[in-house]
Design a protein around this motif. Structure first.
Motif, PDB file in Angstrom:
ATOM      1  N   ALA A  75       0.783  -0.983  -0.058  1.00  0.00           N
ATOM      2  CA  ALA A  75      -0.014   0.064  -0.133  1.00  0.00           C
ATOM      3  C   ALA A  75       1.019   1.275  -0.158  1.00  0.00           C
ATOM      4  CB  ALA A  75      -0.932  -0.042   1.269  1.00  0.00           C
ATOM      5  N   VAL A  76       1.956   1.298   0.905  1.00  0.00           N
ATOM      6  CA  VAL A  76       2.730   2.548   0.987  1.00  0.00           C
ATOM      7  C   VAL A  76       3.496   2.557  -0.250  1.00  0.00           C
ATOM      8  CG1 VAL A  76       2.828   2.628   3.487  1.00  0.00           C
ATOM      9  CG2 VAL A  76       4.343   1.354   2.352  1.00  0.00           C
ATOM     10  N   ALA A  77       3.989   1.750  -0.928  1.00  0.00           N
ATOM     11  CA  ALA A  77       4.647   1.686  -2.267  1.00  0.00           C
ATOM     12  C   ALA A  77       3.557   2.198  -3.182  1.00  0.00           C
ATOM     13  CB  ALA A  77       5.239   0.406  -2.609  1.00  0.00           C
ATOM     14  N   LEU A  78       2.551   1.827  -3.278  1.00  0.00           N
ATOM     15  CA  LEU A  78       1.587   2.427  -4.336  1.00  0.00           C
ATOM     16  C   LEU A  78       1.179   3.584  -4.257  1.00  0.00           C
ATOM     17  CD1 LEU A  78      -0.682  -0.967  -4.593  1.00  0.00           C
ATOM     18  CD2 LEU A  78       1.357  -0.054  -6.254  1.00  0.00           C
ATOM     19  N   LEU A  79       1.017   4.171  -2.903  1.00  0.00           N
ATOM     20  CA  LEU A  79       0.791   5.420  -2.653  1.00  0.00           C
ATOM     21  C   LEU A  79       1.741   6.388  -3.044  1.00  0.00           C
ATOM     22  CD1 LEU A  79      -0.773   5.381   0.887  1.00  0.00           C
ATOM     23  CD2 LEU A  79      -2.097   6.024  -1.247  1.00  0.00           C
TER      24      LEU A  79
ATOM     25  N   LEU B 125      -9.758   4.344  -3.091  1.00  0.00           N
ATOM     26  CA  LEU B 125      -9.134   5.522  -2.950  1.00  0.00           C
ATOM     27  C   LEU B 125      -8.693   6.043  -4.202  1.00  0.00           C
ATOM     28  CD1 LEU B 125      -7.893   7.617  -0.874  1.00  0.00           C
ATOM     29  CD2 LEU B 125      -5.935   6.069  -0.915  1.00  0.00           C
ATOM     30  N   GLU B 126      -9.168   7.339  -4.597  1.00  0.00           N
ATOM     31  CA  GLU B 126      -9.005   7.831  -5.689  1.00  0.00           C
ATOM     32  C   GLU B 126      -7.665   9.003  -5.562  1.00  0.00           C
ATOM     33  OE1 GLU B 126     -11.384   9.751  -9.240  1.00  0.00           O
ATOM     34  OE2 GLU B 126     -11.295  11.224  -7.532  1.00  0.00           O
ATOM     35  N   LEU B 127      -6.806   8.966  -6.232  1.00  0.00           N
ATOM     36  CA  LEU B 127      -5.434  10.010  -6.171  1.00  0.00           C
ATOM     37  C   LEU B 127      -5.360  10.615  -7.367  1.00  0.00           C
ATOM     38  CD1 LEU B 127      -3.183   7.221  -4.195  1.00  0.00           C
ATOM     39  CD2 LEU B 127      -4.342   9.325  -3.227  1.00  0.00           C
ATOM     40  N   ILE B 128      -5.220  11.981  -7.293  1.00  0.00           N
ATOM     41  CA  ILE B 128      -4.896  12.916  -8.480  1.00  0.00           C
ATOM     42  C   ILE B 128      -3.851  13.867  -7.984  1.00  0.00           C
ATOM     43  CG2 ILE B 128      -6.036  14.201 -10.276  1.00  0.00           C
ATOM     44  CD1 ILE B 128      -8.804  13.080  -9.700  1.00  0.00           C
ATOM     45  N   ARG B 129      -2.784  13.923  -8.707  1.00  0.00           N
ATOM     46  CA  ARG B 129      -1.617  14.866  -8.342  1.00  0.00           C
ATOM     47  C   ARG B 129      -1.912  15.975  -9.085  1.00  0.00           C
ATOM     48  NH1 ARG B 129       4.189  14.291 -10.135  1.00  0.00           N
ATOM     49  NH2 ARG B 129       3.748  16.690 -10.277  1.00  0.00           N
ATOM     50  N   PRO B 130      -1.491  17.229  -8.770  1.00  0.00           N
ATOM     51  CA  PRO B 130      -1.609  18.382  -9.266  1.00  0.00           C
ATOM     52  C   PRO B 130      -0.413  18.293 -10.394  1.00  0.00           C
ATOM     53  CG  PRO B 130      -0.623  18.679  -7.147  1.00  0.00           C
ATOM     54  CD  PRO B 130      -0.677  17.301  -7.366  1.00  0.00           C
ATOM     55  N   ALA B 131      -0.823  19.167 -11.374  1.00  0.00           N
ATOM     56  CA  ALA B 131       0.582  19.435 -12.460  1.00  0.00           C
ATOM     57  C   ALA B 131       1.819  20.028 -11.622  1.00  0.00           C
ATOM     58  CB  ALA B 131       0.080  20.560 -13.381  1.00  0.00           C
TER      59      ALA B 131
ATOM     60  N   GLU C 224      -1.496  11.980   4.523  1.00  0.00           N
ATOM     61  CA  GLU C 224      -1.296  13.351   5.279  1.00  0.00           C
ATOM     62  C   GLU C 224      -0.061  14.112   4.309  1.00  0.00           C
ATOM     63  OE1 GLU C 224      -2.672  12.112   9.600  1.00  0.00           O
ATOM     64  OE2 GLU C 224      -0.510  12.920   9.231  1.00  0.00           O
ATOM     65  N   VAL C 225       0.933  13.259   3.995  1.00  0.00           N
ATOM     66  CA  VAL C 225       1.990  13.903   3.266  1.00  0.00           C
ATOM     67  C   VAL C 225       1.557  14.389   1.789  1.00  0.00           C
ATOM     68  CG1 VAL C 225       4.279  13.737   2.440  1.00  0.00           C
ATOM     69  CG2 VAL C 225       3.813  12.790   4.527  1.00  0.00           C
ATOM     70  N   LEU C 226       1.101  13.488   1.123  1.00  0.00           N
ATOM     71  CA  LEU C 226       0.442  13.575  -0.435  1.00  0.00           C
ATOM     72  C   LEU C 226      -0.411  14.724  -0.307  1.00  0.00           C
ATOM     73  CD1 LEU C 226       0.022   9.699  -1.617  1.00  0.00           C
ATOM     74  CD2 LEU C 226       1.930  11.439  -2.285  1.00  0.00           C
ATOM     75  N   THR C 227      -1.341  14.731   0.529  1.00  0.00           N
ATOM     76  CA  THR C 227      -2.501  15.959   0.506  1.00  0.00           C
ATOM     77  C   THR C 227      -1.944  17.372   0.668  1.00  0.00           C
ATOM     78  OG1 THR C 227      -3.279  15.262   2.814  1.00  0.00           O
ATOM     79  CG2 THR C 227      -4.157  14.205   1.043  1.00  0.00           C
ATOM     80  N   SER C 228      -0.677  17.180   1.482  1.00  0.00           N
ATOM     81  CA  SER C 228      -0.125  18.473   2.237  1.00  0.00           C
ATOM     82  C   SER C 228       0.719  18.891   0.888  1.00  0.00           C
ATOM     83  CB  SER C 228       0.838  18.227   3.216  1.00  0.00           C
ATOM     84  OG  SER C 228       1.877  17.720   3.029  1.00  0.00           O
ATOM     85  N   ILE C 229       1.064  18.232  -0.195  1.00  0.00           N
ATOM     86  CA  ILE C 229       1.857  18.603  -1.288  1.00  0.00           C
ATOM     87  C   ILE C 229       1.058  18.933  -2.288  1.00  0.00           C
ATOM     88  CG2 ILE C 229       4.135  17.814  -0.375  1.00  0.00           C
ATOM     89  CD1 ILE C 229       3.837  15.478  -2.243  1.00  0.00           C
TER      90      ILE C 229
END
Length: 508
Positions: A96-100, A144-150, A126-131
């Motif tokens: 899980a942590v590797a995939l995150l 769990l859906e994850l979308i990173r910003p540009a 928490e780290v991912l959402t903070s960045i």
């Protein structure tokens, strides 16, 4: 808890959120709820369960909220008990942590299915959402859906959360492609002794990374390298270093050959995930991986991490120490073969179903039925090896198993200098564990377990070993401050209770 007003808790939550610099929406994203729900909580308009308060306290890294809710979490274990029935192994913490971390290399939409809702996952989220990563749980928490910003906002990184997990080191590989320079906090997590980052630095130099250690931070600089083909040999066949290199290689067009790579379960899961992103990897399951990277990764994918062999071993141990008949469903057999072979030699009576596939379509699973057995000591010392050897995280459970076996068993943990010391705590429950040096113990059984009050060691697997031994102990045991167990196991006390255990969760 009954004496606390919702308005009082709401005020604590509001103040802690503002101190963290989070909006209500950002806190809602971490919790997998809505902004309006957070508003109701903070205004005192919503009653909160203790579980939700603890989740919020963890998300905000606020001991004040936890104290207001009743302090750290403790367990009261009534024994001895017999377990019965069946229990399914849940998805892997380490996968899980590797995939995150790997979601950072995807500019599309990443959906992770069945991911473990544990504290280690919460810290990385928490780290991912903070960045700037948008993280959204489905209503039933199954996706769990994850979308990173540009552009990631690394200056806003939640340093407190980052320091509480060793997994933060796996941000190095993902960030290499998008950042010229960045800082990462020193890694935290379990207290198992020193773990060097040198193998990570040696491997990632092939991708232009150089790093200096400053006051509490790793300062990374990236100088792009032009080679289309890379060949590197890892100086340590480590899981996280292999994952770091895989994530770096996936983002660099051309061919990267990685020798002395780990082929452990979480590495294979990461390879399968990268394949879904369009990155071809040859040699999965071997110690030589060849990665055909891409200039840019932009894919909409859904992926289910495989089941956790360490949780499976934990449940096997629970059955063995309590002398119970128990079926552990969805066990990843490829990563338990050596453990089962050793247990068979020690006299364990068990059977396996035919194999079937995990939800990822790759990992081979079986159901394992364990029956009460008279065990004898291992013929040789028990020690871990890189996969396909005995998993280092499964080694501590053999201390509990050896304690119920007839005779003397030596256990050699050559990887961590502190973990063997933690296992001496089993003596407080009646075991005979002799510490030979920081890496070796001798366990003499069988043991007449007795209840005792203990403080949870700050090491995940030894802490769970104490919990499992307490199931077999006469009388009542108390295990205090079990945050470390919640790092790696989802709702373990209630799941054991469903099998016949008698564990109470309480707070001061």
């Amino acid at each position: 808890m009954a004496d606390l007003l919702p308005s009082s808790i709401g005020t604590l939550i509001r103040d802690a959120r503002k101190q963290r610099g989070l909006t209500q929406q950002e806190l809602a994203d971490v919790l997998g709820t809505s902004q309006s729900a957070v508003h109701r909580i903070e205004s005192g308009g919503q009653n909160l369960s203790l579980e939700m308060i603890n989740r919020i306290a963890g998300a905000l890294d606020s001991p004040l909220i936890t104290a207001g809710a009743g302090g750290p979490t403790h367990l009261r274990i009534h024994g001895p008990v017999k377990l019965s029935g069946s229990i399914a192994v849940r998805s892997s913490k380490n996968a899980a942590v590797a995939l995150l971390c790997a979601s950072l290399i995807n500019h599309g939409r990443t959906v992770l299915t069945g991911i473990a809702q544990i504290e280690e996952v919460n810290r990385i989220l928490e780290v991912l959402t903070s960045i700037g990563v948008r993280a959204t749980w489905s209503a039933d928490k199954s996706e769990l859906e994850l979308i990173r910003p540009a552009k990631l906002n690394l200056a806003n990184m939640n340093v407190a959360a980052a320091r509480r997990t060793r997994s933060i080191i796996m941000f190095l590989g993902p960030l290499l492609h998008s950042e010229d320079t960045f800082d990462l906090p020193y890694a935290g997590g379990c207290n198992l002794g020193e773990r060097t980052v040198t193998p990570h630095l040696q491997a990632l130099r092939h991708f232009g990374l150089s790093m200096l250690t400053t006051q509490g931070l790793y300062h990374a600089e990236v100088h792009p390298m032009a080679e289309a083909d890379r060949k590197l040999t890892l100086t340590e066949r480590g899981d996280t270093v292999t994952e770091n290199v895989l994530m770096a290689a996936a983002q660099f067009p051309g061919r990267t050959e990685i020798r002395n790579a780990s082929s452990n379960y979480m590495v294979q899961d990461l390879c399968f995930f990268l394949g879904e992103l369009g990155v071809r990897i040859d040699g999965i399951g071997t110690t030589t991986l060849t990665v055909h990277g891409l200039e840019r990764i932009d894919a909409d994918v859904s992926f289910a991490p495989s089941e956790d062999p360490i949780e499976a071993m934990s449940l096997l141990t629970a059955a063995i120490v309590t002398g119970s008949e128990l079926t552990i469903q969805r066990s990843p057999i490829e990563f338990l073969d050596i453990e089962l072979a050793i247990l068979s030699e020690m006299g364990l009576d068990f059977s396996l179903t035919p194999e079937y596939r995990s939800y990822n379509g790759q990992t081979r699973l079986v159901d394992i039925t364990v029956r009460p057995s008279v065990l004898h000591h291992a013929a040789d010392k028990i020690h871990p090896m890189p996969f396909p050897g005995l998993n280092i995280d499964n080694l501590p459970f053999f201390a509990v198993i050896a304690a119920v076996a007839e005779g003397r068993t030596m256990i050699h943990d050559w990887v961590y200098e502190n973990r063997a010391i933690h296992l001496v705590e089993l003596n407080k429950l009646g075991a005979d564990v002799q510490l030979l040096d920081p890496h070796r113990i001798v366990v003499t059984g069988p043991t007449r377990w007795r209840g005792q009050e203990l403080i949870c060691p700050q090491a995940l697997r030894p802490a769970v070993c104490l919990l499992l031994a307490a199931l077999a102990a006469r009388g009542t045991s108390v295990l205090r401050d079990v945050y470390v167990i919640n790092r790696g196991y989802e709702d373990l006390p209630n799941r054991l209770n469903a099998l016949g255990a008698r564990i109470d969760v309480f707070h001061d």
